[in-house]
Write an enzyme that holds these catalytic residues in place. Structure first.
Site, PDB file in Angstrom:
ATOM      1  CB  THR A 195      -0.981   0.042   1.197  1.00  0.00           C
ATOM      2  OG1 THR A 195      -0.247   0.170   2.421  1.00  0.00           O
ATOM      3  CG2 THR A 195      -1.838  -1.210   1.251  1.00  0.00           C
ATOM      4  CG  LEU A 241      -4.823   6.073  -2.519  1.00  0.00           C
ATOM      5  CD1 LEU A 241      -5.368   6.102  -3.940  1.00  0.00           C
ATOM      6  CD2 LEU A 241      -5.664   6.967  -1.615  1.00  0.00           C
ATOM      7  CG  HIS A 242      -3.070   2.398   3.827  1.00  0.00           C
ATOM      8  ND1 HIS A 242      -1.748   2.036   3.777  1.00  0.00           N
ATOM      9  CD2 HIS A 242      -3.107   3.610   4.429  1.00  0.00           C
ATOM     10  CE1 HIS A 242      -1.000   2.987   4.342  1.00  0.00           C
ATOM     11  NE2 HIS A 242      -1.815   3.951   4.748  1.00  0.00           N
ATOM     12  CG  ASP A 243      -8.510   0.858   3.966  1.00  0.00           C
ATOM     13  OD1 ASP A 243      -7.563   0.160   4.396  1.00  0.00           O
ATOM     14  OD2 ASP A 243      -9.138   1.653   4.676  1.00  0.00           O
ATOM     15  CB  CYS A 245      -4.377  -2.073  -1.964  1.00  0.00           C
ATOM     16  SG  CYS A 245      -3.224  -0.759  -2.384  1.00  0.00           S
TER      17      CYS A 245
END
Lengths: 325, 329
Positions: A195, A241-243, A245
C-alpha cells in the site's frame, strides 16, 4: 461474464475506506455488496458508521445495508487516528448528514447470519481493526465454511506506521488479528509493503479533476487535504491508498504479486505489539496461513481506480457496464 | 424479599450442574432469566445439552437455555481441544446418566441473548458465570453499553494462592485469559470466588450419605455425579479429599452473602503466554496503587454453606418433577 462476487466489506471509514466503498459501488457487475460492517478504528464508531452512509449516499446507493459493530477493540481502548484523518475521518470535505439509516442488527450478528444462510460462498474484505470478524469467528467458527476468501488490509513486513513495528489495523486490535490468522483459513494479506507503493500525486489529482464528475471532485478535495501527512511522516511521494488496494486486488488480482507464508501476530505488550511477523523466507517451517503481497503494478492500479471513478460521470454507464471483467 | 434477576453462564460440568440445581431450588430469591452455556468442561454442544438435562431433572423445562461460544478467544478450548473429561467424565456429568433432553434449546445465540436482555432490562441484572468468560467478554466487546445494566458479576474463577490447571492458574481463567482480562477491566462490579474459597467446600462421605438418604431422583443424580470425584482413580489436587464444589459457591453467595468474607482488591489477569498465563494476580496487601476492581472472597463458612445447599436440595423431595411452579415454603 461471471456473476457478481458476493461481498461483505468490514471497514472504518476513514478516507481510504471511503474510496474502497466507492470502488465497490462503481462496479456492480463485479460485486454484489451484501452489506458494509463498520467498527471503531480510524475514528470512533459513530463517525465510521456515518461516513459509510455518506459514501453510499454520495454515489446514490441508499439501498446499501450498513451495520454498526464493535466500538472498541478486544482488550484495550481504541486508539483513533484523527491526526491523520481529521476528527470526523473525512478531513477536508463537509458531506451532507446522511438521510439513510443504519441497520438495526449488530455487525457481528449480520456477519454470522448472512454467512451461515448464504447459498453461495461470500468474500470478506476487511480494511479496519479486526474486532468484528474476530468476535464472529469466536461465536460461530462454522462461518469459515461459507467464506470464499478473506482479504485483509493490514500488517507490514518492514516498518510499521503506528509504531516502528506495527501497522495500524493490526496494532489497534492485535488479539483480533491473532484470532483471524489462527482461524485455519488462508488469509490474503495486503500490507504496507504494497500500500505504500500506491500513493497519490498532484498529477493524479489533475486526472481526477479532468474526470469532471462530482464524486471524483469530492475525492480529490479529500485526498488533497490528506496526502501531505504521509509525505512528511513517512517520506512517501504522496498519500497512501491502503484500503483501495483490497478492492483493486479483488477486481484484478494480476496487479499484485506475493507468496504463501506464515504470519504470526505479536500480542505481547512489548515494543512489537501488533506486529505481523511474516516468515518470508520460511525460516520457521510453519505451514502458510496467508498469501502476502510484496509487489503491485502501480500504474495498472491507478488506471483501474481512475476508470472506476470515471464511471460516476455517467450513472447509466455504471448500471449497464459490461467491460472490465 | 426482592428477587435477584439472574443470568447463569455455565459449562456443566458436575459442579455447574449442582449450582444449577441449587439455583432452581431457590425461586424465592432468584429470578432466573436464562441459562447461557459455553465451551469448558465439555464442548458447547454437550454443556448446553447438560444444562437442559438438569433443568428437566428439576422439572423446569420452562427455563431458557442458550448455546454460546464453542471456542475461547484464543481457542485454547475449541470443539476439538476441550480437555476436562478426566474430571467430569465423558458426558460432563460423571456417572449420572440422564436421558437426552426434550425441552428446546433457544434458537438465539447466548451472546445475543445476554446483550438483548441487558439492553432491554428495566432493572440491573446480576451475571453469574461459572465457566470461561468468553460469552460475557464477547457481549462486553460487542455492546459496551450493557455495563450500565449489570448489577454485578459474581463469578467462580481465579485464585489468590496456587492454581489447579497450572501452578499459577485456575481452570476457567486459564482457558480464556483474554476474556477474563476484558471482564476485570470492564469497570463492572465483580465478586471473585476463587479456589481459595472453593477448596473449603469439599464433599465428605458424611454429606454424600445425607444426600443419598433423601432418596429422590435429584439426590440420586447428585450422588451419581459426585461419586465420579470419589472414584478410586479420581484425579484430585494435593490436599483435596473429596469433590470440590466450586460453582455452587456462586449461588450460595447470591443467596446468603454473610457466609463469605473477602476484601476489595485490584486483580489483574495475566494474558502473556508464559507460565503465568491466566493467573489472577490479586493485590491482597495493596502493594500497588491501582483502584480495586473486584471483591475477592477468601473465606467461607463451610458448615453454613453445606447446610444451605442441603436444605435447598431437600426441596426436590416434593414432586418438583411434576410441579414447575415450585410453590413451597
Amino acid at each position: 461474464m461471471s456473476k457478481p462476487l458476493p461481498l461483505i466489506l468490514d471497514c472504518d471509514p476513514g478516507i481510504d475506506d471511503f474510496i474502497a466503498i466507492l470502488m465497490i459501488l462503481a462496479a456492480p457487475e463485479r460485486f454484489n455488496l451484501l452489506g458494509i460492517t463498520v467498527t471503531g478504528g480510524n475514528v470512533s464508531l459513530n463517525y465510521t458508521a456515518q461516513n459509510a452512509l455518506k459514501a453510499c449516499e454520495l454515489v446514490g446507493r441508499p439501498d446499501i445495508k450498513v451495520y454498526a459493530g464493535c466500538p472498541e477493540p478486544i482488550l484495550r481502548e481504541l486508539q483513533i487516528e484523527d491526526e491523520v484523518y481529521g476528527e470526523t475521518g473525512l478531513k477536508g470535505v463537509d458531506l451532507p448528514k446522511p438521510t439513510m439509516a443504519l441497520q438495526r442488527s449488530h455487525a457481528v450478528d449480520f456477519l454470522i447470519d448472512t454467512l451461515m444462510t448464504s447459498p453461495q460462498k461470500v468474500t470478506l474484505a476487511t480494511t479496519a481493526p479486526l474486532t468484528n470478524v474476530a468476535i464472529a469467528l469466536v461465536r460461530e467458527p462454522r462461518i469459515l465454511d461459507h467464506i470464499e476468501e478473506i482479504v485483509t488490509m493490514g500488517g507490514s513486513m518492514t516498518l510499521g506506521n503506528i509504531t516502528p513495528a506495527a501497522e495500524y489495523n493490526f496494532y489497534a486490535d492485535p488479539e483480533a488479528a491473532h484470532i483471524l490468522y489462527t482461524c485455519g483459513k488462508k488469509i490474503t494479506t495486503v500490507g504496507l509493503d504494497v500500500t505504500h507503493q500506491i500513493v497519490t500525486s498532484l498529477e493524479w489529482f489533475s486526472r481526477l479533476d479532468a474526470l469532471d464528475n462530482p464524486v471524483a471532485h469530492t475525492l480529490a478535495t479529500m485526498l488533497r487535504a490528506f496526502y501531505e501527512y504521509d509525505m512528511k511522516k513517512f517520506g512517501l511521494a504522496g498519500g497512501a491508498l491502503h484500503d483501495p488496494c483490497v478492492i483493486g486486488y479483488l477486481l484484478n488480482p494480476a496487479l499484485f504479486n506475493g507468496k504463501d507464508v506464515h504470519i504470526e501476530i505479536d500480542t505481547s505488550f512489548g515494543i512489537g505489539r501488533g506486529r505481523s511477523i511474516i516468515d518470508w523466507w520460511h525460516k520457521r517451517g510453519l505451514p502458510a496461513n496467508s498469501h502476502v503481497f510484496s509487489e503491485v503494478n502501480v500504474e495498472g492500479f491507478f488506471d483501474l481506480l481512475t476508470d472506476l471513478l470515471a464511471r460516476y460521470g455517467n450513472r447509466q454507464h455504471i448500471l449497464t457496464n459490461e467491460e472490465n471483467t | 424479599m426482592k428477587k435477584i434477576p439472574l443470568i447463569l453462564d455455565c459449562d456443566p460440568g458436575l459442579d455447574d450442574a449442582i449450582a444449577l440445581l441449587f439455583a432452581l431450588a431457590s425461586p424465592e430469591e432468584i429470578d432466573l432469566l436464562g441459562v447461557t452455556t459455553v465451551v469448558g468442561n465439555g464442548p458447547v454442544q454437550q454443556t448446553q445439552e447438560n444444562a437442559r438435562r438438569i433443568c428437566e431433572l428439576a422439572a423446569r423445562p420452562d427455563i431458557k437455555v442458550f448455546q454460546g461460544c464453542p471456542r475461547t478467544l484464543f481457542a485454547k478450548l475449541s470443539s476439538s481441544t476441550y480437555s476436562a473429561t478426566d474430571i467430569h467424565g465423558e458426558t460432563g456429568l460423571g456417572d449420572c446418566k440422564l436421558p437426552p433432553p426434550s425441552m428446546p434449546l433457544q434458537p438465539q445465540h447466548a451472546v445475543s441473548f445476554i446483550i438483548e436482555t441487558l439492553l432491554n432490562a428495566s432493572e440491573k441484572i446480576t451475571l453469574a458465570p461459572s465457566g470461561s468468560l468468553t460469552n460475557i467478554a464477547c457481549a462486553l466487546i460487542m455492546e459496551p453499553r450493557i455495563k450500565e445494566k449489570i448489577d454485578k458479576i459474581v463469578l467462580m474463577g481465579g485464585v489468590i494462592g496456587l492454581g489447579n490447571i497450572t501452578p499459577t492458574a485456575e481452570y476457567n481463567f486459564y482457558c480464556d485469559p483474554q476474556a477474563t482480562y476484558v471482564v476485570f477491566m470492564s469497570g463492572v462490579p465483580i465478586v471473585m470466588i476463587g479456589l481459595d474459597v472453593t477448596r473449603q467446600t469439599q464433599t465428605s462421605e458424611e454429606w454424600l450419605h445425607t444426600i443419598e438418604a433423601m432418596g429422590t431422583p435429584v439426590s440420586q443424580a447428585i450422588i451419581d455425579m459426585l461419586s465420579y470425584y470419589h472414584r478410586p482413580d479420581a484425579i484430585l489436587e494435593p490436599g483435596v479429599t473429596g469433590g470440590v464444589l466450586h460453582d455452587p459457591n456462586v449461588i450460595a453467595y447470591l443467596l446468603k452473602p454473610a457466609l463469605y468474607k473477602g476484601r476489595h482488591a485490584y486483580v489483574e489477569i495475566d494474558i502473556s503466554s508464559t507460565i503465568m498465563a491466566g493467573r489472577s494476580t490479586v493485590d491482597w496487601h495493596k502493594k500497588l496503587s491501582f483502584q480495586p476492581n473486584g471483591y475477592v472472597i477468601n473465606e467461607v463458612d463451610t458448615a453454613g454453606f453445606f447446610d444451605l445447599l442441603t436444605e435447598r436440595l431437600k426441596r426436590y423431595t416434593h414432586v418438583m418433577k411434576k410441579d414447575p411452579t415450585c410453590s413451597h415454603s
